[in-house]
Design a protein around this motif. Sequence first.
Motif, mmCIF file in Angstrom:
data_model
loop_
_atom_site.group_PDB
_atom_site.id
_atom_site.type_symbol
_atom_site.label_atom_id
_atom_site.label_comp_id
_atom_site.label_asym_id
_atom_site.label_seq_id
_atom_site.Cartn_x
_atom_site.Cartn_y
_atom_site.Cartn_z
ATOM 1 N N GLY A 71 0.820 -1.200 0.000
ATOM 2 C CA GLY A 71 0.000 0.000 0.000
ATOM 3 C C GLY A 71 0.855 1.251 0.000
ATOM 4 O O GLY A 71 2.008 1.233 0.447
ATOM 5 N N HIS A 72 0.263 2.343 -0.494
ATOM 6 C CA HIS A 72 1.039 3.577 -0.658
ATOM 7 C C HIS A 72 0.135 4.788 -0.476
ATOM 8 O O HIS A 72 -1.004 4.802 -0.941
ATOM 9 N N THR A 73 0.602 5.770 0.232
ATOM 10 C CA THR A 73 0.010 7.099 0.206
ATOM 11 C C THR A 73 1.005 8.016 -0.475
ATOM 12 O O THR A 73 2.192 8.021 -0.142
ATOM 13 N N ARG A 74 0.527 8.748 -1.466
ATOM 14 C CA ARG A 74 1.409 9.543 -2.332
ATOM 15 C C ARG A 74 1.374 11.021 -1.972
ATOM 16 O O ARG A 74 0.311 11.576 -1.704
ATOM 17 N N TRP A 75 2.520 11.616 -2.017
ATOM 18 C CA TRP A 75 2.651 13.072 -1.968
ATOM 19 C C TRP A 75 3.310 13.447 -3.291
ATOM 20 O O TRP A 75 4.513 13.279 -3.455
ATOM 21 N N ALA A 76 2.507 13.927 -4.216
ATOM 22 C CA ALA A 76 2.973 14.118 -5.589
ATOM 23 C C ALA A 76 4.168 15.062 -5.687
ATOM 24 O O ALA A 76 4.157 16.148 -5.104
ATOM 25 N N THR A 77 5.163 14.628 -6.409
ATOM 26 C CA THR A 77 6.267 15.523 -6.762
ATOM 27 C C THR A 77 6.339 15.703 -8.274
ATOM 28 O O THR A 77 6.718 16.763 -8.753
ATOM 29 N N HIS A 78 6.025 14.670 -9.051
ATOM 30 C CA HIS A 78 6.070 14.717 -10.512
ATOM 31 C C HIS A 78 4.770 14.138 -11.055
ATOM 32 O O HIS A 78 4.510 12.947 -10.882
ATOM 33 N N GLY A 79 3.990 14.981 -11.700
ATOM 34 C CA GLY A 79 2.679 14.548 -12.189
ATOM 35 C C GLY A 79 1.603 14.999 -11.221
ATOM 36 O O GLY A 79 1.813 15.019 -10.006
ATOM 37 N N LYS A 84 -4.498 8.119 -12.216
ATOM 38 C CA LYS A 84 -3.462 7.427 -13.004
ATOM 39 C C LYS A 84 -2.060 7.654 -12.419
ATOM 40 O O LYS A 84 -1.171 6.831 -12.613
ATOM 41 N N ASN A 85 -1.876 8.760 -11.715
ATOM 42 C CA ASN A 85 -0.553 9.017 -11.127
ATOM 43 C C ASN A 85 -0.407 8.438 -9.725
ATOM 44 O O ASN A 85 0.708 8.402 -9.185
ATOM 45 N N ALA A 86 -1.518 7.981 -9.138
ATOM 46 C CA ALA A 86 -1.429 7.350 -7.817
ATOM 47 C C ALA A 86 -0.668 6.029 -7.946
ATOM 48 O O ALA A 86 -0.702 5.369 -8.986
ATOM 49 N N VAL A 97 5.612 0.642 -5.708
ATOM 50 C CA VAL A 97 5.329 1.868 -4.972
ATOM 51 C C VAL A 97 6.679 2.490 -4.647
ATOM 52 O O VAL A 97 7.667 1.780 -4.473
ATOM 53 N N HIS A 98 6.693 3.809 -4.580
ATOM 54 C CA HIS A 98 7.985 4.495 -4.471
ATOM 55 C C HIS A 98 7.837 5.747 -3.624
ATOM 56 O O HIS A 98 6.852 6.473 -3.732
ATOM 57 N N ASN A 99 8.823 5.982 -2.820
ATOM 58 C CA ASN A 99 8.900 7.174 -1.997
ATOM 59 C C ASN A 99 10.088 7.991 -2.453
ATOM 60 O O ASN A 99 11.203 7.467 -2.517
ATOM 61 N N GLY A 100 9.860 9.229 -2.798
ATOM 62 C CA GLY A 100 10.978 10.111 -3.123
ATOM 63 C C GLY A 100 10.934 10.569 -4.569
ATOM 64 O O GLY A 100 9.886 10.576 -5.205
ATOM 65 N N ILE A 101 12.094 10.930 -5.073
ATOM 66 C CA ILE A 101 12.208 11.519 -6.408
ATOM 67 C C ILE A 101 13.314 10.809 -7.180
ATOM 68 O O ILE A 101 14.392 10.568 -6.637
ATOM 69 N N ASP A 122 7.589 10.288 -12.074
ATOM 70 C CA ASP A 122 8.969 9.836 -12.187
ATOM 71 C C ASP A 122 9.074 8.354 -11.800
ATOM 72 O O ASP A 122 9.863 7.600 -12.362
ATOM 73 N N SER A 123 8.233 7.931 -10.882
ATOM 74 C CA SER A 123 8.331 6.587 -10.304
ATOM 75 C C SER A 123 8.161 5.484 -11.340
ATOM 76 O O SER A 123 8.821 4.444 -11.268
ATOM 77 N N GLU A 124 7.276 5.694 -12.305
ATOM 78 C CA GLU A 124 6.952 4.610 -13.241
ATOM 79 C C GLU A 124 8.167 4.163 -14.046
ATOM 80 O O GLU A 124 8.232 2.991 -14.435
HETATM 81 N N1 GLU Z 1 7.871 11.119 -6.930
HETATM 82 C C1 GLU Z 1 6.782 10.208 -6.801
HETATM 83 C C2 GLU Z 1 5.493 10.747 -7.349
HETATM 84 O O1 GLU Z 1 5.369 11.941 -7.576
HETATM 85 C C3 GLU Z 1 6.618 9.710 -5.366
HETATM 86 C C4 GLU Z 1 6.162 10.791 -4.435
HETATM 87 C C5 GLU Z 1 6.040 10.286 -2.999
HETATM 88 O O2 GLU Z 1 7.094 10.100 -2.336
HETATM 89 O O3 GLU Z 1 4.902 10.048 -2.589
HETATM 90 O O4 GLU Z 1 4.596 9.965 -7.574
#
Ligand code: GLU
Length: 127
Positions: A71-79, A84-86, A97-101, A122-124
Motif C-alpha cells: 500500500g502507498h500514500t502519495r505526496w505528488a512531486t512529478h505529475g 493514473k498518477n497514484a 510503490v515508491h517514496n521520493g524523487i 517519475d516513479s513509473e
Molecule cells: N515522486 C513520486 C510521485 O510523484 C513519489 C512521491 C512520494 O514520495 O509520494 O509519484
Amino acid sequence: MCGIIGYTGHQNSVPVLLEGLRTLEYRGYDSAGIAVFEDGKIKVAKEKGRLDDLVEKMKSEGVPNGHIGVGHTRWATHGGVTVKNAHPHAVGDVYLVHNGIIENFRELKAELKGVKFNSDTDSEVLA
Ligand code: GLU
C-alpha cells in the motif's frame, strides 16, 4: 512525504494495509492505492484524495482479497494529483510503490524508447 506498507502472511492483507496507511497519514498525502495478489493475479485499487475515498471506491468497485499486498500514500512531486498518477504503478508483472524523487527520470524515460507510460510520474520509469 509518502507512506508505504507491505504485508505477507495468513490474514487478508487489505485491512492490514489500510490500517498501516492510516498510521502514516500524519506524513501527509494526496492519493492512496493498494496492490493485492489475489487468485494468481494482482488487483490494484487507487484513488485521489483521502484513504476514506479509496475505501468508498473499493466498496463500489470491489475490494481486493489476498494474503500478499502493498500500500502507498502519495505526496505528488512529478505529475498531478490524479488516479493514473497514484501508486502502485504496473509495468508487465512488476508492481511498484515508491517514496521520493528519481532525479534523472527524464533522461531514463528518453532512453526507454517505445515504452508506453501510463502515468506522468517519475516513479513509473523504475518499474
Ligand atoms: N515522486 C513520486 C510521485 O510523484 C513519489 C512521491 C512520494 O514520495 O509520494 O509519484
